[in-house]
Design a protein around this motif. Structure first.
Motif, PDB file in Angstrom:
ATOM      1  N   LEU A  56     -16.961  15.044  24.569  1.00  0.00           N
ATOM      2  CA  LEU A  56     -16.742  14.758  25.982  1.00  0.00           C
ATOM      3  C   LEU A  56     -17.637  15.666  26.822  1.00  0.00           C
ATOM      4  N   GLN A  57     -18.443  15.066  27.701  1.00  0.00           N
ATOM      5  CA  GLN A  57     -19.348  15.828  28.564  1.00  0.00           C
ATOM      6  C   GLN A  57     -18.838  15.909  30.002  1.00  0.00           C
ATOM      7  N   ASP A  58     -18.217  14.824  30.497  1.00  0.00           N
ATOM      8  CA  ASP A  58     -17.756  14.794  31.889  1.00  0.00           C
ATOM      9  C   ASP A  58     -16.616  13.792  32.007  1.00  0.00           C
ATOM     10  N   ASP A  59     -15.535  14.205  32.621  1.00  0.00           N
ATOM     11  CA  ASP A  59     -14.367  13.347  32.821  1.00  0.00           C
ATOM     12  C   ASP A  59     -14.375  12.875  34.262  1.00  0.00           C
ATOM     13  N   ARG A  60     -14.634  11.592  34.471  1.00  0.00           N
ATOM     14  CA  ARG A  60     -14.707  11.028  35.820  1.00  0.00           C
ATOM     15  C   ARG A  60     -13.547  10.083  36.103  1.00  0.00           C
ATOM     16  N   ARG A  61     -12.438  10.274  35.402  1.00  0.00           N
ATOM     17  CA  ARG A  61     -11.291   9.386  35.598  1.00  0.00           C
ATOM     18  C   ARG A  61     -10.630   9.561  36.943  1.00  0.00           C
ATOM     19  N   THR A  62     -10.714  10.738  37.552  1.00  0.00           N
ATOM     20  CA  THR A  62     -10.035  10.964  38.829  1.00  0.00           C
ATOM     21  C   THR A  62     -10.994  11.058  40.010  1.00  0.00           C
ATOM     22  N   ARG A  63     -12.276  10.810  39.792  1.00  0.00           N
ATOM     23  CA  ARG A  63     -13.258  10.858  40.884  1.00  0.00           C
ATOM     24  C   ARG A  63     -13.403   9.492  41.548  1.00  0.00           C
ATOM     25  N   THR A  64     -14.020   9.493  42.727  1.00  0.00           N
ATOM     26  CA  THR A  64     -14.296   8.251  43.435  1.00  0.00           C
ATOM     27  C   THR A  64     -15.793   8.139  43.642  1.00  0.00           C
ATOM     28  N   PRO A  65     -16.502   7.123  43.150  1.00  0.00           N
ATOM     29  CA  PRO A  65     -15.951   6.159  42.206  1.00  0.00           C
ATOM     30  C   PRO A  65     -15.729   6.834  40.857  1.00  0.00           C
ATOM     31  N   GLY A  66     -14.869   6.281  40.074  1.00  0.00           N
ATOM     32  CA  GLY A  66     -14.542   6.897  38.799  1.00  0.00           C
ATOM     33  C   GLY A  66     -13.901   5.924  37.841  1.00  0.00           C
ATOM     34  N   GLY A  67     -13.218   6.502  36.873  1.00  0.00           N
ATOM     35  CA  GLY A  67     -12.535   5.690  35.889  1.00  0.00           C
ATOM     36  C   GLY A  67     -13.179   5.746  34.519  1.00  0.00           C
ATOM     37  N   TRP A  68     -14.240   6.528  34.359  1.00  0.00           N
ATOM     38  CA  TRP A  68     -14.928   6.548  33.077  1.00  0.00           C
ATOM     39  C   TRP A  68     -15.116   7.971  32.573  1.00  0.00           C
ATOM     40  N   LEU A  69     -15.504   8.059  31.323  1.00  0.00           N
ATOM     41  CA  LEU A  69     -15.799   9.326  30.658  1.00  0.00           C
ATOM     42  C   LEU A  69     -17.238   9.295  30.186  1.00  0.00           C
ATOM     43  N   ILE A  70     -17.926  10.414  30.277  1.00  0.00           N
ATOM     44  CA  ILE A  70     -19.278  10.521  29.747  1.00  0.00           C
ATOM     45  C   ILE A  70     -19.191  11.330  28.458  1.00  0.00           C
ATOM     46  N   LEU A  71     -19.707  10.751  27.379  1.00  0.00           N
ATOM     47  CA  LEU A  71     -19.680  11.396  26.072  1.00  0.00           C
ATOM     48  C   LEU A  71     -21.080  11.443  25.487  1.00  0.00           C
ATOM     49  N   THR A  72     -21.232  12.234  24.435  1.00  0.00           N
ATOM     50  CA  THR A  72     -22.459  12.207  23.646  1.00  0.00           C
ATOM     51  C   THR A  72     -22.082  12.008  22.195  1.00  0.00           C
ATOM     52  N   ASP A  73     -22.965  11.329  21.468  1.00  0.00           N
ATOM     53  CA  ASP A  73     -22.751  11.137  20.039  1.00  0.00           C
ATOM     54  C   ASP A  73     -23.272  12.378  19.302  1.00  0.00           C
ATOM     55  N   PRO A  74     -23.126  12.445  17.979  1.00  0.00           N
ATOM     56  CA  PRO A  74     -23.574  13.634  17.242  1.00  0.00           C
ATOM     57  C   PRO A  74     -25.066  13.952  17.386  1.00  0.00           C
ATOM     58  N   GLU A  75     -25.878  12.965  17.801  1.00  0.00           N
ATOM     59  CA  GLU A  75     -27.313  13.208  18.006  1.00  0.00           C
ATOM     60  C   GLU A  75     -27.638  13.453  19.472  1.00  0.00           C
ATOM     61  N   ASN A  76     -26.595  13.683  20.284  1.00  0.00           N
ATOM     62  CA  ASN A  76     -26.719  14.011  21.700  1.00  0.00           C
ATOM     63  C   ASN A  76     -27.173  12.842  22.573  1.00  0.00           C
ATOM     64  N   ASN A  77     -26.956  11.611  22.130  1.00  0.00           N
ATOM     65  CA  ASN A  77     -27.217  10.436  22.957  1.00  0.00           C
ATOM     66  C   ASN A  77     -26.007  10.185  23.839  1.00  0.00           C
ATOM     67  N   GLU A  78     -26.236  10.023  25.125  1.00  0.00           N
ATOM     68  CA  GLU A  78     -25.155   9.872  26.081  1.00  0.00           C
ATOM     69  C   GLU A  78     -24.668   8.423  26.152  1.00  0.00           C
ATOM     70  N   PHE A  79     -23.368   8.262  26.312  1.00  0.00           N
ATOM     71  CA  PHE A  79     -22.758   6.952  26.546  1.00  0.00           C
ATOM     72  C   PHE A  79     -21.487   7.142  27.341  1.00  0.00           C
ATOM     73  N   CYS A  80     -20.990   6.063  27.923  1.00  0.00           N
ATOM     74  CA  CYS A  80     -19.773   6.147  28.736  1.00  0.00           C
ATOM     75  C   CYS A  80     -18.660   5.337  28.101  1.00  0.00           C
ATOM     76  N   LEU A  81     -17.440   5.788  28.349  1.00  0.00           N
ATOM     77  CA  LEU A  81     -16.235   5.061  27.939  1.00  0.00           C
ATOM     78  C   LEU A  81     -15.517   4.651  29.209  1.00  0.00           C
ATOM     79  N   GLU A  82     -15.509   3.353  29.460  1.00  0.00           N
ATOM     80  CA  GLU A  82     -14.876   2.808  30.656  1.00  0.00           C
ATOM     81  C   GLU A  82     -13.372   2.615  30.417  1.00  0.00           C
ATOM     82  N   MET A  83     -12.672   2.317  31.490  1.00  0.00           N
ATOM     83  CA  MET A  83     -11.250   1.952  31.355  1.00  0.00           C
ATOM     84  C   MET A  83     -11.193   0.555  30.757  1.00  0.00           C
ATOM     85  N   GLY A  84     -10.126   0.254  30.032  1.00  0.00           N
ATOM     86  CA  GLY A  84      -9.972  -1.079  29.453  1.00  0.00           C
ATOM     87  C   GLY A  84      -9.756  -2.123  30.532  1.00  0.00           C
ATOM     88  N   GLU A  85      -9.934  -3.369  30.136  1.00  0.00           N
ATOM     89  CA  GLU A  85      -9.768  -4.465  31.106  1.00  0.00           C
ATOM     90  C   GLU A  85      -8.332  -4.866  31.243  1.00  0.00           C
TER      91      GLU A  85
END
Length: 85
Positions: A56-85
């Protein structure tokens, strides 16, 4: 669609959205994935991804706009995890 700032491709239940960004390439990885959990909560999917080596790199669940998490994989590639639909 002409003039649309993004392109969406769906196949076998997987949706890929391609968005042009104005920033120049600064690292080796220009592909950024936003994952949307379909059969789990965001918290459950976060725990699963962390068990696979994501950090986990950044938790944006409580920010505006927000609702997502910023993560990195073991090779340091960044991706986001959005809220479910």
């Amino acid at each position: 669609m002409p003039g649309n700032p993004f392109w969406r491709v769906e196949a076998d239940g997987v949706n890929l959205v391609f968005v042009h960004v104005p920033e120049p390439k600064t690292t080796k990885n220009r592909l950024h994935l936003d994952l949307v959990p379909q059969e789990a909560t965001q918290a459950e999917e976060l725990a699963r991804l962390q068990s696979l080596g994501a950090h986990l790199q950044d938790d944006r669940r409580t920010r505006t706009p927000g609702g997502w998490l910023i993560l990195t994989d073991p090779e340091n590639n960044e991706f986001c995890l959005e809220m479910g639909e």
